[in-house]
Design an enzyme around this catalytic site. Structure first.
Site, short mmCIF file in Angstrom:
data_model
loop_
_atom_site.label_atom_id
_atom_site.label_comp_id
_atom_site.label_asym_id
_atom_site.label_seq_id
_atom_site.Cartn_x
_atom_site.Cartn_y
_atom_site.Cartn_z
N LEU A 54 0.82 -1.22 0.00
CA LEU A 54 0.00 0.00 0.00
C LEU A 54 0.86 1.27 0.00
O LEU A 54 0.34 2.36 -0.17
CB LEU A 54 -0.96 0.00 1.20
CG LEU A 54 -2.06 -1.05 1.15
CD1 LEU A 54 -2.92 -0.99 2.41
CD2 LEU A 54 -2.94 -0.88 -0.08
N ASN A 85 7.30 -3.06 3.89
CA ASN A 85 8.43 -2.30 3.31
C ASN A 85 8.05 -0.88 2.92
O ASN A 85 8.18 -0.45 1.79
CB ASN A 85 9.03 -3.06 2.11
CG ASN A 85 8.05 -3.25 0.98
OD1 ASN A 85 6.84 -3.18 1.17
ND2 ASN A 85 8.57 -3.49 -0.21
N HIS A 172 9.98 -14.12 1.76
CA HIS A 172 10.31 -13.78 0.37
C HIS A 172 11.59 -14.57 0.06
O HIS A 172 12.67 -14.18 0.47
CB HIS A 172 10.52 -12.27 0.26
CG HIS A 172 11.08 -11.81 -1.05
ND1 HIS A 172 10.38 -11.03 -1.93
CD2 HIS A 172 12.29 -12.02 -1.61
CE1 HIS A 172 11.14 -10.78 -2.99
NE2 HIS A 172 12.30 -11.37 -2.83
N ASP A 298 0.47 -9.60 -4.63
CA ASP A 298 1.74 -8.86 -4.65
C ASP A 298 1.57 -7.54 -5.41
O ASP A 298 2.46 -7.11 -6.14
CB ASP A 298 2.88 -9.70 -5.24
CG ASP A 298 4.26 -9.11 -4.92
OD1 ASP A 298 4.34 -8.12 -4.17
OD2 ASP A 298 5.26 -9.64 -5.43
N HIS A 302 3.98 1.40 -8.66
CA HIS A 302 5.15 2.26 -8.84
C HIS A 302 4.75 3.44 -9.71
O HIS A 302 4.01 3.27 -10.69
CB HIS A 302 6.28 1.51 -9.55
CG HIS A 302 6.93 0.45 -8.71
ND1 HIS A 302 7.67 0.73 -7.59
CD2 HIS A 302 6.92 -0.90 -8.82
CE1 HIS A 302 8.12 -0.40 -7.06
NE2 HIS A 302 7.66 -1.41 -7.77
#
Ligand SMILES: [Zn+2]
Length: 429
Positions: A54, A85, A172, A298, A302
């Site tokens: 998010l 992250n 991951h 996922d 961007h």
């Protein structure tokens, strides 16, 4: 609503009131405030995503909790797990509570924050896992996603720690040394293009280590975005041993292959990379037989400047919330691998169960919370990213014909999407 096909079954009427399913049956006479003709629509429990980026706090130019949850609602989701992250990293009770609160304020979709495993995602020191669990956000899923917890001792400690509160470590899986300079799947195409290869063994070796660690300490492991046929074999073996291991696959790994990289279009650059057609077939089969438990998007927004550039410097990731169900229809339902009951299991029941998310992933039956998506599998249309609710446009499906469309989404009885369009939460449904 009238004539909805619950899990693809025979048409029934559904009456929602006070946030729950009040009546389900044929020819209901009760009057509803809002009537929806659901003829031809499949009713599924609200979808649950185990893996969403998010971007808030820190990269609000890519996505915010509000725009991300709007995208989730348009995709049929009623709960998403927000990856850690961000900037700052969600490695303290303060940050996870901030994300959790923003989700509640949005009203479009429940947001369950994922806590970082290590401080700053640096892989060196365990984050405050207990404090994040005890916070208002009630974190149960921990992940350094984007980075691999590659230190075996740290991974062991994290698995031991989360046992105390029935938490899970979502890994991951990417061996860092084996993927230095990696730009795409290692194979024939990478050889021809001269791009740095990302060998399947970089993923598989970490998964093999982690299932053994999880078995050794008797804890719960979840494997993020499985992308290779070899990974499937390891997970199948671990499950056969009775170990508490679950796994997810993304929609794009169920549909796309590394052949697309020949275009050098960074929209296809993603971590883990797109693999081969053989991998895609193995992943579909594993999702169908339950070796892979869940579809997770996922969703990785961007801004254009991070994607409209040379392949080598472009960011990795794709948006996925608004196209997930259509991709799953194409890859799994229209191919006969999964029926709608199976879709409900892999996109709602099991992910909610893995995240221990109360109130989600419940059956569409009397008295249950009315988290519901009405999906039109007969719809045919072309993906137009300009119509997306997400703030970013980095979709690999631009201009592609994908089947199906989310017609309506309900979060605890409140419509978040009607006739395919977002509605202000709080308007009565
Ligand atoms: Zn990841």
């Amino acid at each position: 609503m009238r004539n909805a096909q619950i899990l693809g079954g025979p048409a029934q009427d559904i009456l929602i009131a006070d946030g729950t399913f009040q009546q389900i049956g044929t020819g209901l006479t009760a009057e509803a405030d809002v009537e929806i003709d659901a003829t031809g629509l499949v009713a599924l429990p609200g979808l649950v995503d185990l893996h969403t980026h998010l971007r808030e706090p820190g990269r609000e130019d890519a996505e915010t909790v509000l725009t991300g949850t709007q995208a989730a609602a348009k995709g049929g989701y009623t709960a998403v797990h927000a990856m850690a992250n961000t900037f700052p990293v969600a490695d303290t009770a303060g940050v996870v509570e901030q994300v959790w609160r923003l989700g509640r304020e949005s009203g479009y979709c429940d947001v369950q924050p994922v806590g970082a495993v290590t401080v700053g995602l640096e892989g060196k020191k365990l984050a405050e896992l207990g404090a994040m669990h005890d916070s208002a956000a009630g974190v149960r899923v921990f992940s350094d996603d984007g980075k691999c917890v590659d230190d075996a001792v740290i991974m062991r400690r994290a698995l031991e720690y989360v046992k105390a509160f029935d938490g899970v470590v979502a890994q991951h899986a990417q061996e860092p040394r084996l993927t230095e300079g990696a730009q795409m799947n290692e194979g024939q195409v990478s050889g021809e293009l001269g791009l740095g290869g990302w060998p399947p063994v970089a993923e598989e070796s970490i998964i093999a280590r982690d299932v053994l660690l999880a078995a050794h300490v008797g804890s719960r492991l979840h494997v993020c975005h499985v992308s290779t046929a070899g990974s499937v074999e390891i997970i199948r073996w671990a499950k056969a041993k009775g170990w508490d291991v679950t796994a997810e696959v993304t929609p794009h790994h169920l549909l796309l292959t590394d052949e697309l990289v020949r275009s050098y279009d960074p929209v296809y650059k993603v971590n883990p990379p797109l693999r081969t057609a053989e991998d895609v077939q193995a992943l579909r089969k594993a999702l169908a037989d339950g070796t892979i438990d869940a579809v997770a998007t996922d969703h990785a927004p961007h801004p254009a400047e991070d994607k409209d550039c040379e392949w080598a410097v472009a960011a990795m990731g794709m948006v996925g919330l608004e196209t997930a169900l259509s991709v799953v229809q194409q890859a799994m339902v229209d191919t006969g691998l999964l029926n709608w009951e199976g879709v409900a299991d892999r996109m709602s029941h099991r992910p909610a169960r893995i995240g221990r998310l109360a109130g989600h992933g419940r059956p569409v039956s009397l008295g249950e919370p009315a988290n519901l998506v009405l999906f039109d599998p007969a719809y045919r249309g072309t993906v137009n990213p300009e119509s997306f609710a997400t703030r970013s446009r980095n979709t690999p499906y631009r201009g592609l014909d994908l089947p199906g469309r989310v017609h309506a989404t309900f979060l605890r009885g409140t419509a978040t999407v009607l006739a395919g369009e977002l509605v202000e939460p709080g308007e009565p449904a």
